[in-house]
Design a protein around this motif. Structure first.
Motif, PDB file in Angstrom:
ATOM      1  N   VAL A 144       0.836  -1.197   0.000  1.00  8.15           N
ATOM      2  CA  VAL A 144       0.000   0.000   0.000  1.00  8.15           C
ATOM      3  C   VAL A 144       0.872   1.249   0.000  1.00  8.15           C
ATOM      4  O   VAL A 144       0.604   2.209  -0.729  1.00  8.15           O
ATOM      5  CB  VAL A 144      -0.960  -0.014   1.214  1.00  8.15           C
ATOM      6  CG1 VAL A 144      -1.653   1.318   1.379  1.00  8.15           C
ATOM      7  CG2 VAL A 144      -1.980  -1.127   1.067  1.00  8.15           C
ATOM      8  N   LEU A 145       1.931   1.247   0.808  1.00  3.48           N
ATOM      9  CA  LEU A 145       2.836   2.411   0.838  1.00  3.48           C
ATOM     10  C   LEU A 145       3.515   2.615  -0.511  1.00  3.48           C
ATOM     11  O   LEU A 145       3.672   3.750  -0.969  1.00  3.48           O
ATOM     12  CB  LEU A 145       3.877   2.242   1.943  1.00  3.48           C
ATOM     13  CG  LEU A 145       3.331   2.302   3.371  1.00  3.48           C
ATOM     14  CD1 LEU A 145       4.434   2.017   4.372  1.00  3.48           C
ATOM     15  CD2 LEU A 145       2.695   3.638   3.639  1.00  3.48           C
ATOM     16  N   SER A 146       3.886   1.522  -1.158  1.00  3.98           N
ATOM     17  CA  SER A 146       4.481   1.625  -2.495  1.00  3.98           C
ATOM     18  C   SER A 146       3.470   2.193  -3.487  1.00  3.98           C
ATOM     19  O   SER A 146       3.817   3.046  -4.321  1.00  3.98           O
ATOM     20  CB  SER A 146       4.959   0.243  -2.951  1.00  3.98           C
ATOM     21  OG  SER A 146       5.372   0.279  -4.292  1.00  3.98           O
ATOM     22  N   ASN A 147       2.225   1.752  -3.399  1.00  6.37           N
ATOM     23  CA  ASN A 147       1.184   2.273  -4.292  1.00  6.37           C
ATOM     24  C   ASN A 147       0.951   3.762  -4.058  1.00  6.37           C
ATOM     25  O   ASN A 147       0.776   4.531  -5.007  1.00  6.37           O
ATOM     26  CB  ASN A 147      -0.125   1.508  -4.094  1.00  6.37           C
ATOM     27  CG  ASN A 147      -0.040   0.088  -4.599  1.00  6.37           C
ATOM     28  OD1 ASN A 147       0.876  -0.277  -5.321  1.00  6.37           O
ATOM     29  ND2 ASN A 147      -0.989  -0.726  -4.186  1.00  6.37           N
ATOM     30  N   ILE A 148       0.926   4.181  -2.795  1.00  4.66           N
ATOM     31  CA  ILE A 148       0.731   5.599  -2.480  1.00  4.66           C
ATOM     32  C   ILE A 148       1.886   6.430  -3.029  1.00  4.66           C
ATOM     33  O   ILE A 148       1.669   7.515  -3.586  1.00  4.66           O
ATOM     34  CB  ILE A 148       0.577   5.799  -0.958  1.00  4.66           C
ATOM     35  CG1 ILE A 148      -0.760   5.209  -0.498  1.00  4.66           C
ATOM     36  CG2 ILE A 148       0.658   7.274  -0.572  1.00  4.66           C
ATOM     37  CD1 ILE A 148      -0.932   5.175   1.001  1.00  4.66           C
ATOM     38  N   GLU A 149       3.098   5.911  -2.920  1.00  3.10           N
ATOM     39  CA  GLU A 149       4.262   6.634  -3.469  1.00  3.10           C
ATOM     40  C   GLU A 149       4.171   6.738  -4.987  1.00  3.10           C
ATOM     41  O   GLU A 149       4.437   7.798  -5.565  1.00  3.10           O
ATOM     42  CB  GLU A 149       5.548   5.900  -3.066  1.00  3.10           C
ATOM     43  CG  GLU A 149       6.808   6.600  -3.504  1.00  3.10           C
ATOM     44  CD  GLU A 149       8.052   5.845  -3.063  1.00  3.10           C
ATOM     45  OE1 GLU A 149       9.082   5.988  -3.736  1.00  3.10           O
ATOM     46  OE2 GLU A 149       7.984   5.117  -2.064  1.00  3.10           O
ATOM     47  N   THR A 150       3.760   5.666  -5.653  1.00  2.00           N
ATOM     48  CA  THR A 150       3.604   5.677  -7.111  1.00  2.00           C
ATOM     49  C   THR A 150       2.524   6.672  -7.528  1.00  2.00           C
ATOM     50  O   THR A 150       2.695   7.425  -8.484  1.00  2.00           O
ATOM     51  CB  THR A 150       3.253   4.264  -7.618  1.00  2.00           C
ATOM     52  OG1 THR A 150       4.259   3.361  -7.200  1.00  2.00           O
ATOM     53  CG2 THR A 150       3.119   4.243  -9.118  1.00  2.00           C
ATOM     54  N   ILE A 151       1.421   6.691  -6.796  1.00  2.00           N
ATOM     55  CA  ILE A 151       0.339   7.636  -7.100  1.00  2.00           C
ATOM     56  C   ILE A 151       0.826   9.063  -6.898  1.00  2.00           C
ATOM     57  O   ILE A 151       0.508   9.962  -7.676  1.00  2.00           O
ATOM     58  CB  ILE A 151      -0.899   7.328  -6.224  1.00  2.00           C
ATOM     59  CG1 ILE A 151      -1.523   6.011  -6.677  1.00  2.00           C
ATOM     60  CG2 ILE A 151      -1.922   8.458  -6.303  1.00  2.00           C
ATOM     61  CD1 ILE A 151      -2.587   5.493  -5.735  1.00  2.00           C
ATOM     62  N   GLY A 152       1.615   9.286  -5.850  1.00  2.00           N
ATOM     63  CA  GLY A 152       2.148  10.623  -5.590  1.00  2.00           C
ATOM     64  C   GLY A 152       3.040  11.114  -6.724  1.00  2.00           C
ATOM     65  O   GLY A 152       3.063  12.304  -7.029  1.00  2.00           O
ATOM     66  N   LYS A 153       3.755  10.194  -7.372  1.00  2.00           N
ATOM     67  CA  LYS A 153       4.614  10.580  -8.488  1.00  2.00           C
ATOM     68  C   LYS A 153       3.809  10.970  -9.722  1.00  2.00           C
ATOM     69  O   LYS A 153       4.338  11.606 -10.622  1.00  2.00           O
ATOM     70  CB  LYS A 153       5.557   9.425  -8.839  1.00  2.00           C
ATOM     71  CG  LYS A 153       6.623   9.188  -7.798  1.00  2.00           C
ATOM     72  CD  LYS A 153       7.501   8.014  -8.177  1.00  2.00           C
ATOM     73  CE  LYS A 153       8.537   7.739  -7.119  1.00  2.00           C
ATOM     74  NZ  LYS A 153       9.360   6.563  -7.426  1.00  2.00           N
TER      75      LYS A 153
END
Length: 191
Positions: A144-153
């Motif tokens: 989930v944290l990886s997905n949030i970081e990807t979305i933030g990019k």
């Protein structure tokens, strides 16, 4: 005429209506059913109202009545609050759920018994399934944290969000203007 009148009165009207009585064997009289239903509902409401006829004597009785009404709304609103906190601050929520994962199983059993007793006929299996689901959810935190970081990019204000990289064909397509049918129609009207 008198004979036909009597025959029709026996079949369709008068105090003994053969057709009505025959139909009522197979289908309830709606009016009589509504009267019975209204009577039952009136008796239930009278019994319910009788419970509140006795005035409460003191502040303690009123306090206990209020206290008895708190757990259900508190649990419902608390659960909704957990959903909101999971969306607003996933890390904060994950830290709290890690703490819950460390609660020993006998304490979960005790909590389950208390909740079962208070709310009636609850099953302990649900509490154990909930604990397993929490552990599964906590295991998904890194993803989930990886997905949030990807979305933030992907935000428009991120640096190089529209960078095409080494793809020359994509670079050409990004600088070449597309045809706009509406603009072309407007240009034709202006001429």
């Amino acid at each position: 005429m008198g004979l036909m009148e009597r025959l029709l009165t026996v079949v369709f009207g008068g105090p003994t209506n053969v057709v009505r009585e025959t139909v009522e064997v197979f289908r309830e009289n709606a009016e009589a059913g509504a009267e019975r239903s209204a009577g039952v509902q009136g008796q239930a409401m009278a019994q319910f109202g009788a419970e509140f006829v006795v005035p409460r004597k003191g502040a303690f009785d009123r306090f206990m009545d209020g206290l008895n009404r708190l757990p259900r709304p508190a649990l419902a609103l608390g659960t909704l609050g957990l959903f909101v906190s999971a969306m607003v601050s996933p890390l904060w929520f994950s830290e709290r759920m890690q703490g819950i994962a460390l609660v020993p199983e006998p304490l979960w059993w005790l909590l389950g018994v208390i909740v079962s007793f208070y709310f009636g006929a609850r099953h302990q299996v649900k509490a154990q399934e909930f604990q397993r689901e929490i552990v599964g959810t906590v295991a998904r935190v890194p993803q989930v944290l990886s997905n949030i970081e990807t979305i933030g990019k992907l935000r428009a204000d991120s640096v190089a969000v529209a960078d095409t990289g080494p793809d020359a064909t994509l670079s050409i397509h990004t600088v070449r203007p597309n045809e706009n049918a509406a603009l072309e129609a407007w240009k034709r009207q202006q001429v």
